[in-house]
Motif scaffolding. Structure first.
Motif, mmCIF file in Angstrom:
data_model
loop_
_atom_site.group_PDB
_atom_site.id
_atom_site.type_symbol
_atom_site.label_atom_id
_atom_site.label_comp_id
_atom_site.label_asym_id
_atom_site.label_seq_id
_atom_site.Cartn_x
_atom_site.Cartn_y
_atom_site.Cartn_z
ATOM 1 N N PHE A 177 -10.498 5.379 1.981
ATOM 2 C CA PHE A 177 -9.856 4.510 2.972
ATOM 3 C C PHE A 177 -8.735 5.239 3.707
ATOM 4 C CE2 PHE A 177 -7.652 2.897 -1.001
ATOM 5 C CZ PHE A 177 -6.344 3.237 -0.689
ATOM 6 N N ALA A 178 -8.109 6.225 3.054
ATOM 7 C CA ALA A 178 -7.082 7.009 3.752
ATOM 8 C C ALA A 178 -7.707 7.830 4.870
ATOM 9 C CB ALA A 178 -6.357 7.923 2.767
ATOM 10 N N ASP A 179 -8.829 8.473 4.586
ATOM 11 C CA ASP A 179 -9.494 9.285 5.614
ATOM 12 C C ASP A 179 -10.073 8.416 6.721
ATOM 13 O OD1 ASP A 179 -10.330 12.099 6.278
ATOM 14 O OD2 ASP A 179 -12.312 11.137 6.284
ATOM 15 N N ALA A 180 -10.379 7.161 6.392
ATOM 16 C CA ALA A 180 -10.918 6.240 7.402
ATOM 17 C C ALA A 180 -9.830 5.694 8.321
ATOM 18 C CB ALA A 180 -11.642 5.089 6.722
ATOM 19 N N GLY A 181 -8.583 6.044 8.050
ATOM 20 C CA GLY A 181 -7.489 5.596 8.908
ATOM 21 C C GLY A 181 -6.969 4.215 8.578
ATOM 22 N N VAL A 182 -7.307 3.699 7.403
ATOM 23 C CA VAL A 182 -6.827 2.380 6.997
ATOM 24 C C VAL A 182 -5.375 2.502 6.513
ATOM 25 C CG1 VAL A 182 -7.198 0.425 5.445
ATOM 26 C CG2 VAL A 182 -9.153 1.715 6.316
ATOM 27 N N ALA A 183 -4.544 1.540 6.860
ATOM 28 C CA ALA A 183 -3.148 1.546 6.419
ATOM 29 C C ALA A 183 -3.085 1.368 4.905
ATOM 30 C CB ALA A 183 -2.364 0.435 7.115
ATOM 31 N N TYR A 184 -2.120 2.036 4.288
ATOM 32 C CA TYR A 184 -1.962 1.928 2.845
ATOM 33 C C TYR A 184 -0.499 2.130 2.465
ATOM 34 C CZ TYR A 184 -2.041 7.090 3.025
ATOM 35 O OH TYR A 184 -1.781 8.405 3.326
ATOM 36 N N ASP A 185 -0.189 1.802 1.222
ATOM 37 C CA ASP A 185 1.148 2.021 0.669
ATOM 38 C C ASP A 185 1.059 3.026 -0.465
ATOM 39 O OD1 ASP A 185 2.861 0.056 2.140
ATOM 40 O OD2 ASP A 185 1.379 -1.340 1.330
ATOM 41 N N LEU A 186 2.141 3.772 -0.653
ATOM 42 C CA LEU A 186 2.201 4.784 -1.689
ATOM 43 C C LEU A 186 3.583 4.741 -2.324
ATOM 44 C CD1 LEU A 186 0.727 7.228 -3.038
ATOM 45 C CD2 LEU A 186 1.830 8.672 -1.318
ATOM 46 N N GLY A 187 3.623 4.551 -3.623
ATOM 47 C CA GLY A 187 4.900 4.547 -4.322
ATOM 48 C C GLY A 187 5.524 3.173 -4.424
ATOM 49 N N THR A 188 6.812 3.156 -4.744
ATOM 50 C CA THR A 188 7.518 1.897 -4.932
ATOM 51 C C THR A 188 7.830 1.247 -3.587
ATOM 52 O OG1 THR A 188 9.672 2.990 -4.967
ATOM 53 C CG2 THR A 188 8.538 2.728 -7.075
ATOM 54 N N GLU A 189 8.131 -0.051 -3.634
ATOM 55 C CA GLU A 189 8.303 -0.831 -2.412
ATOM 56 C C GLU A 189 9.618 -1.590 -2.429
ATOM 57 O OE1 GLU A 189 3.675 -2.204 -1.810
ATOM 58 O OE2 GLU A 189 4.830 -2.983 -3.485
ATOM 59 N N ASP A 190 10.054 -1.979 -1.227
ATOM 60 C CA ASP A 190 11.146 -2.942 -1.150
ATOM 61 C C ASP A 190 10.547 -4.331 -0.918
ATOM 62 O OD1 ASP A 190 10.583 -3.210 1.598
ATOM 63 O OD2 ASP A 190 12.107 -1.745 2.162
ATOM 64 N N SER A 191 11.396 -5.342 -0.923
ATOM 65 C CA SER A 191 10.902 -6.718 -0.870
ATOM 66 C C SER A 191 10.222 -7.055 0.457
ATOM 67 C CB SER A 191 12.046 -7.697 -1.146
ATOM 68 O OG SER A 191 13.085 -7.514 -0.210
ATOM 69 N N ALA A 199 11.348 -6.455 -6.112
ATOM 70 C CA ALA A 199 10.844 -5.126 -5.756
ATOM 71 C C ALA A 199 11.964 -4.092 -5.882
ATOM 72 C CB ALA A 199 10.282 -5.136 -4.340
ATOM 73 N N PRO A 200 11.691 -2.908 -6.424
ATOM 74 C CA PRO A 200 12.750 -1.963 -6.771
ATOM 75 C C PRO A 200 13.354 -1.192 -5.608
ATOM 76 C CG PRO A 200 10.617 -1.037 -7.324
ATOM 77 C CD PRO A 200 10.364 -2.451 -6.887
ATOM 78 N N GLY A 201 12.669 -1.097 -4.480
ATOM 79 C CA GLY A 201 13.133 -0.255 -3.386
ATOM 80 C C GLY A 201 12.079 0.783 -3.044
ATOM 81 N N LYS A 202 12.180 1.338 -1.858
ATOM 82 C CA LYS A 202 11.106 2.176 -1.339
ATOM 83 C C LYS A 202 11.258 3.642 -1.753
ATOM 84 C CE LYS A 202 8.510 2.849 2.948
ATOM 85 N NZ LYS A 202 8.437 2.502 4.376
ATOM 86 N N SER A 203 10.167 4.225 -2.232
ATOM 87 C CA SER A 203 10.079 5.662 -2.494
ATOM 88 C C SER A 203 8.603 6.037 -2.524
ATOM 89 C CB SER A 203 10.727 6.020 -3.836
ATOM 90 O OG SER A 203 9.868 5.692 -4.916
ATOM 91 N N ASN A 204 8.304 7.318 -2.430
ATOM 92 C CA ASN A 204 6.914 7.780 -2.483
ATOM 93 C C ASN A 204 6.510 8.206 -3.887
ATOM 94 O OD1 ASN A 204 6.300 7.369 0.230
ATOM 95 N ND2 ASN A 204 7.145 9.347 0.814
#
Length: 632
Positions: A177-191, A199-204
């Motif tokens: 899905f990454a190569d297909a250009g679909v949006a994705y998330d990686l790592g920790t997130e914020d709210s 949510a702990p906050g954003k990081s990769n």
């Protein structure tokens, strides 16, 4: 001229050679990866009638359960669902016992090669399924916003091009899905990303991976000590057991107990074997490899292999266990073929499952679209990251289900996702990533892919008819609601699953250690207040007048509700009326004790009558769990 002709001829032969090195195939469903989820997806897609191909980079099937050497499983011991239960029954048959509680971490521990042989046997029994090995994913084939297949490459530089009606991304890290250009998330997130206040906050930063190994006890007097691995530092493994040197707080268990953590059930006559997957100052490792090409990761993975070999060397030397060595009859001479990846990219799907949905399912509607179940608590591994990781909360959760829309990428056609890349929040990934859950989401992905490949789903505006997917999963004995106290062999099991999916009768979730629960309480009396709560969330009851004077539901009340809905709805046929008149005969298979109309009903009895009386008024659900138009 002669030299020019020779040059042109050479170029021509080179071009011919390049063309010859690309093999092309056409299938209905392509599964990229014979991982845990991919193996289940391929088997189920074939069973659902689609010509299916699994393309796998190793020569094993089963992913983290087998090729990655994590053959003590986590969770779902009492949720005996679908291919997960089918796999366990095959293990029981192989070992001639239902007791696979060999290691204290899990109630299902087995030798990796046995798991691989079972999955290959299951795949080999499906005439619609083909598996090819030794190919790494290279790139997506795409036309407009539709994925039409994929290209693979092997260690010789040869290429395999597969065109497919539907492609399943069953890679550990979400490569397709990454190569297909679909949006994705990686790592920790914020709210703002996850919708979770905790949510702990954003990081990769993603979770540590582990290059697992299978060890054998060769007996006292044997010396299986390996050469010193590159980069070995004994201090890395200090505190791993109570007997290890320690410059801090030692682990509370001795070395043998640490080995017994992953002790495996072994085949008759075999020596003791152990899964080496030890997080406490053991062989967890952090590697930043997600955005690399699959074939390029191999060089980086050597670092993780050496960490595991270092831990083994530490066990053999510092902890005086020279008789414990690599199991030469398992995987790659004892070392896993692939790493145990706990986390990778997470696709942005049609819906996103977060920890609030898991903690309080009935406060939302996504549970109505459930396609797989899990019961493991939230668990993240981050001890090996060299920097600071945002503190990740481990909230208590009940058992849960996974919504269908989490497997569907937003903004692209022809692609279904399983494995760890489904659309969940970073915190939720800490429980949805476990082996039995991934096996079951893979099975659901197989049903979805086969349905889409058939072309029948095109007639629906949403592109998919959720209740039909769920119906097929139930036919394959897959739990869609995690009701632990109603087993598949109960005649009313599938009905209770349906009633639970609709929300007509809700379960009660509890956080219980490493095996969370949701109870249906089939033998408890059905409260009238619970019934009306479920009913009013689905049906219009404005003109209905409650006449039941008892706190419990009875059949007279259900018949009155049925009459009320029948008068407001024209879909009831004469055949259905005849069915109703023969109610007692038709309900004999469910082993109901005949009662008078005023007697209180148990929750199980109420579920059966509700399904029987109100099935004609059912509505399909949309991907967000809200009700769509009535089924015709």
């Amino acid at each position: 001229m002669k030299k020019l002709a020779l040059v042109l001829f050479g170029l021509f032969m080179t071009l011919l050679s390049l063309v010859a090195q690309t093999t092309k195939m056409n299938v209905q469903v392509l599964v990229v990866g014979g991982t845990t989820g991919g193996t289940a997806a391929g088997i189920q897609s074939a069973r659902s009638g689609a010509k299916t191909l699994i393309v796998e980079q190793t020569h094993w099937l089963g992913g983290m359960l087998t090729a990655a050497g994590v053959s003590c499983t986590d969770g779902n011991h009492e949720l005996r669902s679908g291919i997960w239960e089918e796999f366990r029954q095959a293990l029981y048959q192989h070992y001639q016992t239902n007791n696979l509680f060999a290691g204290w971490v899990s109630e299902t521990c087995f030798e990796p090669h046995v798991g691989d042989s079972i999955f290959k046997s299951m795949a080999g029994h499906e005439p619609n399924l083909q598996v090819v090995y030794g190919w790494y994913f290279d790139k997506v084939l795409k036309r407009g916003n539709k994925v039409t297949g994929a290209v693979f490459i092997n260690s010789k530089g040869e290429k395999l091009e597969v065109n497919a009606s539907v492609t399943v991304d069953a890679t550990d890290l979400g490569d397709v899905f990454a190569d297909a250009g679909v949006a994705y998330d990686l790592g920790t997130e914020d709210s703002t990303q996850s919708g979770e206040s905790i949510a702990p906050g954003k990081s990769n930063v993603i979770q540590d991976l582990t290059w697992a190994a299978t060890l054998t006890n060769f007996g006292k007097g044997a010396d299986k000590t390996i050469p010193v691995p590159p980069g070995y530092h004994a201090a890395r493994y200090y505190c791993s057991t109570s007997e290890a040197p320690c410059n801090g707080q030692p682990y509370a268990l001795n070395t043998q107990k640490v080995l017994d953590y992953g002790k495996l059930r072994v085949s008759k006559g075999a020596a003791d074997k152990y899964m080496l997957n030890w997080p406490a100052h053991g062989n967890d490792a952090y590697l930043d490899v997600v955005e690399m090409k699959p074939i390029e990761r191999e060089k980086e993975y050597v670092k993780a292999k050496n960490i595991t070999l270092g831990f083994l060397y530490f066990l053999q030397t510092e902890l005086k266990q020279p008789h414990i060595g690599l199991a030469e009859d398992e995987m790659d001479k004892g070392l896993a073929w692939v790493p145990y990846n706990r986390e990778g990219r997470r696709v942005r799907g049609e819906v996103r499952l977060n920890i609030d949905h898991i903690r309080s399912p009935y406060a939302y509607t996504l549970y109505r679209t459930g396609i797989a179940v899990g019961d493991y608590p939230v668990d993240h591994h981050h001890a090996q990251y060299p920097g600071k990781v945002p503190p990740i909360p481990f909230p208590k959760v009940p058992s849960f289900n996974i919504p269908l829309g989490a497997l569907l990428p937003k903004g692209v056609e022809g692609l279904v996702v399983c494995e760890k890349g489904i659309s969940v929040s970073n915190i939720a990934n800490g429980t949805t990533r476990l082996q039995p859950v991934v096996l079951l989401t893979g099975q659901a992905a197989g049903v979805i892919a086969a349905k889409k490949a058939s072309g029948k789903e095109k007639q629906f505006a949403s592109g998919i008819r959720i209740r039909e997917i769920q119906q097929e999963l139930l036919q394959n004995k897959c739990y869609l609601m995690p009701f632990v106290d109603v087993r598949v062999d109960d005649p009313a099991w599938s009905i209770i699953q349906w009633v639970g999916l609709k929300g007509l009768i809700k379960g009660v979730g509890k956080s219980i250690g490493w095996a969370n629960k949701t109870y249906f309480y089939p033998d408890s009396l059905m409260l009238n207040s619970e019934l009306m709560e479920g009913f009013t969330s689905i049906y219009e009851l404005d003109a209905y007048k409650e006449t039941n004077k008892t706190p419990y539901v009875n059949l007279a009340q259900l018949l009155k509700l049925h009459q009320h809905l029948k008068q407001a709805n024209t879909v009831i046929t004469d055949a259905e009326d005849a069915k109703l008149r023969d109610m007692n005969t038709n309900l004999k298979p469910f082993q109901l004790v005949k009662k008078n109309n005023q007697a209180p009903l148990t929750r199980k009895e109420a579920a059966v009558y509700l399904d029987y009386l109100f099935g004609s008024f059912d509505k399909d659900v949309c991907l967000d769990g809200t009700f769509c138009t009535a089924l015709k």
